[in-house]
Enzyme design. Structure first.
Site, mmCIF file in Angstrom:
data_model
loop_
_atom_site.group_PDB
_atom_site.id
_atom_site.type_symbol
_atom_site.label_atom_id
_atom_site.label_comp_id
_atom_site.label_asym_id
_atom_site.label_seq_id
_atom_site.Cartn_x
_atom_site.Cartn_y
_atom_site.Cartn_z
ATOM 1 N N LEU A 95 0.833 -1.199 0.000
ATOM 2 C CA LEU A 95 0.000 0.000 0.000
ATOM 3 C C LEU A 95 0.867 1.248 0.000
ATOM 4 C CD1 LEU A 95 -2.871 -0.896 2.470
ATOM 5 C CD2 LEU A 95 -2.461 -1.655 0.138
ATOM 6 N N GLU A 123 3.541 -5.594 8.355
ATOM 7 C CA GLU A 123 2.817 -4.436 8.890
ATOM 8 C C GLU A 123 3.269 -4.009 10.287
ATOM 9 O OE1 GLU A 123 1.555 -6.579 6.884
ATOM 10 O OE2 GLU A 123 0.174 -5.587 5.527
HETATM 11 N N1 CO8 Z 1 4.495 3.634 -0.175
HETATM 12 C C1 CO8 Z 1 4.936 4.843 -0.597
HETATM 13 N N2 CO8 Z 1 6.209 5.075 -0.992
HETATM 14 C C2 CO8 Z 1 7.064 4.052 -0.945
HETATM 15 C C3 CO8 Z 1 6.690 2.772 -0.536
HETATM 16 C C4 CO8 Z 1 5.325 2.576 -0.135
HETATM 17 N N3 CO8 Z 1 4.847 1.387 0.269
HETATM 18 N N4 CO8 Z 1 7.760 1.961 -0.607
HETATM 19 C C5 CO8 Z 1 8.784 2.713 -1.053
HETATM 20 N N5 CO8 Z 1 8.368 3.977 -1.269
HETATM 21 C C6 CO8 Z 1 9.167 5.087 -1.795
HETATM 22 C C7 CO8 Z 1 10.427 5.341 -0.978
HETATM 23 O O1 CO8 Z 1 10.149 6.153 0.155
HETATM 24 C C8 CO8 Z 1 11.298 6.020 -2.007
HETATM 25 O O2 CO8 Z 1 10.850 7.365 -2.124
HETATM 26 P P1 CO8 Z 1 11.917 8.566 -2.459
HETATM 27 O O3 CO8 Z 1 12.599 8.145 -3.721
HETATM 28 O O4 CO8 Z 1 11.041 9.762 -2.597
HETATM 29 O O5 CO8 Z 1 12.842 8.647 -1.266
HETATM 30 C C9 CO8 Z 1 10.934 5.321 -3.307
HETATM 31 O O6 CO8 Z 1 9.654 4.740 -3.094
HETATM 32 C C10 CO8 Z 1 11.914 4.212 -3.688
HETATM 33 O O7 CO8 Z 1 12.059 3.347 -2.583
HETATM 34 P P2 CO8 Z 1 13.447 2.629 -2.235
HETATM 35 O O8 CO8 Z 1 14.577 3.554 -2.523
HETATM 36 O O9 CO8 Z 1 13.322 2.080 -0.861
HETATM 37 O O10 CO8 Z 1 13.450 1.466 -3.337
HETATM 38 P P3 CO8 Z 1 14.252 0.087 -3.283
HETATM 39 O O11 CO8 Z 1 14.189 -0.456 -4.680
HETATM 40 O O12 CO8 Z 1 15.588 0.245 -2.648
HETATM 41 O O13 CO8 Z 1 13.392 -0.873 -2.315
HETATM 42 C C11 CO8 Z 1 11.344 -1.785 -1.474
HETATM 43 C C12 CO8 Z 1 12.102 -1.275 -2.694
HETATM 44 C C13 CO8 Z 1 11.973 -3.093 -0.976
HETATM 45 C C14 CO8 Z 1 9.899 -2.051 -1.889
HETATM 46 C C15 CO8 Z 1 11.418 -0.719 -0.359
HETATM 47 O O14 CO8 Z 1 11.042 0.538 -0.908
HETATM 48 C C16 CO8 Z 1 10.524 -0.960 0.818
HETATM 49 O O15 CO8 Z 1 10.810 -1.810 1.642
HETATM 50 N N6 CO8 Z 1 9.413 -0.215 0.905
HETATM 51 C C17 CO8 Z 1 8.498 -0.297 2.018
HETATM 52 C C18 CO8 Z 1 7.549 -1.409 1.822
HETATM 53 C C19 CO8 Z 1 6.579 -1.487 2.949
HETATM 54 O O16 CO8 Z 1 6.913 -1.603 4.097
HETATM 55 N N7 CO8 Z 1 5.277 -1.445 2.609
HETATM 56 C C20 CO8 Z 1 4.248 -1.535 3.578
HETATM 57 C C21 CO8 Z 1 3.058 -0.740 3.161
HETATM 58 S S1 CO8 Z 1 1.702 -1.022 4.272
HETATM 59 C C22 CO8 Z 1 0.714 -2.206 3.526
HETATM 60 O O17 CO8 Z 1 0.907 -2.544 2.403
HETATM 61 C C23 CO8 Z 1 -0.437 -2.835 4.284
HETATM 62 C C24 CO8 Z 1 -1.023 -1.921 5.249
HETATM 63 C C25 CO8 Z 1 -2.258 -2.478 5.928
HETATM 64 C C26 CO8 Z 1 -2.881 -1.405 6.786
HETATM 65 C C27 CO8 Z 1 -3.634 -1.926 7.915
HETATM 66 C C28 CO8 Z 1 -4.009 -0.828 8.924
HETATM 67 C C29 CO8 Z 1 -5.180 -1.183 9.780
#
Ligand code: CO8
Length: 287
Positions: free
Chosen positions: A94, A164
């Protein structure tokens, strides 16, 4: 849909109208997804192309759901392969920015779209194969687990899982149910509490993915695997799928509004917003 599809195709054969046969390929391109549908095989390939990391924003989810719905309604489409156009990432889950600093109304709209994505995939009559050619945390993992079969690139740097709790948030009951249905109760319990991300080998070991192949063979293997799945008569496979998944789907459909309200109340809490802020800072600092 189930009966429509069953009456159209059985024993792996598809009824295709002459007009459709004349136009063997029907491709459509939209900014965030690219769909290629091969009428001759009945298989569509959907590529997610929402740079940089295919995060699931409201705009993305809206397009994605419309794309899947169109294929679902097209009786000649029996199989769907979902993959990523982005290097190294299947989907980052997400879009965190949709959950950070947004109004309750916007959060509610967003959550309805997340529910819709899961309902469309988990309840689809099509065979859906996830061709996971990169990391797939949280919502990306949910999307993969909602498919019928998962093929992942054999690369120790790619991870998948419901992480999460690492963000200070909690995977909802239907994320949990989908994972329990995939890998079992104990593994899910531990994984959710610890917010575990598995590398590809570990993911295969616990059954979160079904097969590992070299990265450049993910899509071809998905296509070959699809042939095997489509050899089964549609109606029998669809009824079996529904028998396994309907109770889980019903749990959400009968509680959709309450689930949205719960999400909005939870995500807009100051303490949760603070946790998301810290996680976003951590993502930035990692660079
Ligand atoms: N949302 C928004 N932006 C993101 C996300 C995301 N999920 N993931 C990465 N980005 C952004 C980064 O902040 C970065 O932004 P910027 O260039 O402006 O600094 C850009 O995307 C590129 O990211 P990376 O440099 O980290 O890219 P990599 O290729 O090195 O890594 C990954 C890719 C492995 C995907 C890494 O970005 C990562 O681990 N991201 C986080 C993933 C994560 O933890 N997602 C969880 C989202 S929550 C969810 O899906 C369920 C929620 C359920 C809610 C329930 C509540 C009740």
């Amino acid at each position: 849909l189930l009966s429509q599809r069953a009456s159209c195709s059985s024993h792996g054969r598809v009824c295709v109208s002459p007009a459709v046969v004349a136009q063997r390929r029907n491709n459509s391109t939209s900014p965030k997804i690219k769909v290629e549908f091969d009428q001759s095989t009945g298989v569509a390939v959907l590529r997610m192309q929402n740079p940089p990391v295919n995060s699931l924003s409201l705009d993305f989810l809206t397009e994605f759901c419309i794309g899947v719905e169109k294929l679902e309604m097209d009786k000649s489409c029996r199989g769907l392969i979902i993959t990523s156009s982005q290097p190294k990432v299947f989907s980052a889950g997400l879009d965190i920015m949709e959950m950070y600093g947004q109004s309750p109304e916007r959060c509610g709209e967003f959550w309805r779209a997340v529910q819709e994505m899961w309902l469309k995939l988990y309840g689809s009559d099509m065979v859906i194969i996830a061709a996971i050619n990169g990391s797939s945390p949280a919502g990306g993992c949910l999307m993969s687990m909602a498919c019928d079969y998962r093929i992942m690139a054999d690369n120790p740097r790619y991870t998948i899982g419901l992480n999460e709790t690492k963000l200070g948030i909690v995977a909802p009951f239907w994320f949990k149910d989908t994972m329990t249905n995939t890998v079992g109760h104990r593994t899910t319990e531990m994984a959710l509490e610890l917010g575990m991300l598995y590398n590809s080998t570990e993911a295969l070991k616990i059954g979160m993915v079904d097969q590992l192949v070299p990265e450049d063979q993910v899509l071809t293997t998905a296509t070959q695997t699809m042939t095997k799945w489509l050899a089964i008569p549609d109606h029998a496979r669809q009824i079996s799928k529904s028998m396994m998944r309907k109770p889980t789907i019903d749990k959400l459909t009968s509680n959709r509004e309450a689930d949205i309200q719960h999400f909005v109340n939870f995500i807009t809490k100051d303490s949760i917003q603070k946790s998301l802020h810290m996680y976003l800072e951590m993502l930035k600092k990692r660079k």
